[in-house]
Design a protein around this motif. Structure first.
Motif, PDB file in Angstrom:
ATOM      1  N   PRO A   1      -4.428   4.272  -0.903  1.00 12.60           N
ATOM      2  CA  PRO A   1      -5.456   4.661  -0.199  1.00 12.60           C
ATOM      3  C   PRO A   1      -6.055   6.108  -0.315  1.00 12.60           C
ATOM      4  O   PRO A   1      -7.098   6.592   0.084  1.00 12.60           O
ATOM      5  CB  PRO A   1      -5.485   4.248   0.994  1.00 12.60           C
TER       6      PRO A   1
ATOM      7  N   HIS B   1      -6.502  -0.319   4.384  1.00 15.37           N
ATOM      8  CA  HIS B   1      -6.604  -0.418   2.856  1.00 15.37           C
ATOM      9  C   HIS B   1      -6.102  -1.748   2.605  1.00 15.37           C
ATOM     10  O   HIS B   1      -6.871  -2.561   1.775  1.00 15.37           O
ATOM     11  CB  HIS B   1      -6.207   0.860   2.277  1.00 15.37           C
TER      12      HIS B   1
ATOM     13  N   TRP C   1      -3.865   3.773   8.295  1.00 12.53           N
ATOM     14  CA  TRP C   1      -4.820   3.883   7.276  1.00 12.53           C
ATOM     15  C   TRP C   1      -4.473   3.080   6.000  1.00 12.53           C
ATOM     16  O   TRP C   1      -5.200   2.162   5.274  1.00 12.53           O
ATOM     17  CB  TRP C   1      -4.927   5.320   6.921  1.00 12.53           C
TER      18      TRP C   1
ATOM     19  N   VAL D   1       0.874  -1.178   0.033  1.00 12.24           N
ATOM     20  CA  VAL D   1       0.129  -0.008  -0.108  1.00 12.24           C
ATOM     21  C   VAL D   1       0.897   1.109  -0.043  1.00 12.24           C
ATOM     22  O   VAL D   1       1.694   1.488   1.051  1.00 12.24           O
ATOM     23  CB  VAL D   1      -0.945  -0.022   1.223  1.00 12.24           C
TER      24      VAL D   1
ATOM     25  N   ASP E   1       1.565   4.890   0.578  1.00 15.74           N
ATOM     26  CA  ASP E   1       0.923   5.748   1.512  1.00 15.74           C
ATOM     27  C   ASP E   1       1.615   7.011   1.088  1.00 15.74           C
ATOM     28  O   ASP E   1       2.122   7.819   1.731  1.00 15.74           O
ATOM     29  CB  ASP E   1       1.355   5.458   2.649  1.00 15.74           C
TER      30      ASP E   1
END
Length: 389
Positions: A107, A123, A119, A78, A80
């Motif tokens: 995300p 995701h 966060w 992910v 970020d």
């Protein structure tokens, strides 16, 4: 001199307790528990939150792609909000190395009340839930390299022991002078705060994990409501373990044998930032806890060498002897961690100096918090939880 003598006697008493009564935190023999391969290997989703990790990704991601795992495993990286091409680099590494399937997604910016890492983890967990039937989630940082059998051994340990969370404290990089001085002490102090033996007792209240390597049963995560229930946590690994344990999960934490951090800390400044960004959060942003911590660290780590010097200069043998014994116990408890990090034992008597550095980092963490720059990391600054919307 009498005041210093009594402070030193108090320090010696504290070290007697730390040696025998704090869960034998100084021992380094807590490794993955005994395990046997399961009859059926469960599916695993590997979630890797990554923000501006292009420097370390070539040393870490290939180790995940090359995992020798008998069951199904898939990686969800992910991105970020990186600005250094982390996502594109991850795809390029996967194309060049092959191995486990890799999905790269982003995300977007975290909403108010969420830390960026959690966060991103949320995701990644949602992607895994939508695309796989994974029984376990491996939450691992982008700077962590795994030996080829790492995932296999983690899953075997979880299945054999009926564990909902298995975490390993990655062996951090120790190459530069400041890394040798500061890094082994970081793990030593962590174990002192969260003795591994206490964490691993189901009936004990102590809970912690090491965020670089956490194997988590998905059902336990859902029961604990994570990561939503800890969305504001700056020290997310400890908060995660507490949430899982409170929800009735069995957790385990120990030192790693197959997991290493590849992140370099070439100077004191990056190490200082690593510690100070979360030190005051560890104290719940409480000035009284800060004052008590500073006083306690001064008595435990600084008083013994001061007493040895003062006693030698004044001929006060009681002060000298108490300080020398306390310093010797301190040195002896630090030696196993230096051996684990393959560092010379000559560094062990320098722990008071390192303790002074950590004391100053903790004070600086509070100062930065009150200046509005607390818990700052990679361009983001997080408010204390109760102040967050």
């Amino acid at each position: 001199m009498s005041t210093l003598m009594w402070i030193t006697v108090g320090s010696l008493a504290a070290w007697a307790w730390l040696l025998l009564g704090q869960g034998f935190f100084w021992r380094t023999d807590v490794r993955l528990p005994s395990r046997t391969p399961p009859d059926d290997w469960p599916s695993v989703a590997i979630v890797v939150p990554a923000r501006d990790e292009a420097e370390v990704l070539p040393s870490s991601l290939p180790s995940l792609l090359a995992q020798d795992y008998p069951g199904r495993a898939e990686i969800f990286l992910v991105d970020d909000g990186s600005t250094d091409g982390t996502g594109a680099l991850a795809r390029s590494l996967a194309d060049g190395h092959g191995g486990l399937p890799l999905t790269v997604d982003s995300p977007g910016e975290p909403p108010p009340g969420w830390t960026g890492k959690l966060w991103a983890v949320r995701h990644g967990m949602a992607l895994a839930r939508a695309r796989t039937d994974a029984e376990y989630l491996l939450l691992t940082d982008a700077d962590i390299a795994h030996e080829p059998d790492s995932l296999r051994e983690l899953v075997a340990a979880a299945r054999s022991g009926g564990l909902d969370l298995v975490s390993q404290m990655a062996r951090l990089r120790v190459a530069s002078f400041w890394e040798r001085l500061v890094v082994p002490a970081f793990v030593y102090f962590f174990a002192q705060l969260y003795p591994f033996r206490w964490i691993n007792r189901p009936a004990a209240r102590t809970a912690a994990a090491a965020g670089g390597c956490v194997l988590l049963r998905r059902e336990a995560a859902e029961r604990a409501g994570v990561p939503d229930s800890i969305r504001q946590a700056v020290i997310d690994d400890v908060s995660l373990a507490r949430a899982v344990k409170r929800a009735g999960g069995r957790i385990w934490l120990g030192l790693a044998e197959r997991v290493d951090s590849v992140r370099p800390y070439p100077g004191l400044a990056p190490l200082w930032r690593m510690v100070s960004r979360s030190a005051y959060a560890q104290l719940r942003h409480n000035p009284l806890l800060l004052a008590g911590t500073v006083a306690g660290m001064a008595v435990i780590y600084l008083a013994p060498p001061v007493a040895v010097l003062a006693g030698a200069l004044t001929g006060h043998t009681v002060t000298l002897a108490a300080g020398a014994v306390a310093w010797a116990v301190m040195t002896g408890t630090y030696a196993p961690m230096l051996r684990y990090y393959r560092q010379p034992l000559a560094l062990a008597p320098l722990l008071p100096f390192t303790g002074l550095l950590y004391l100053l980092m903790t004070v600086d963490s509070a100062v930065q918090h009150y200046r509005g720059r607390g818990a700052a990391w990679k361009g983001r600054t997080y408010a204390r939880p109760e102040a967050a919307p």
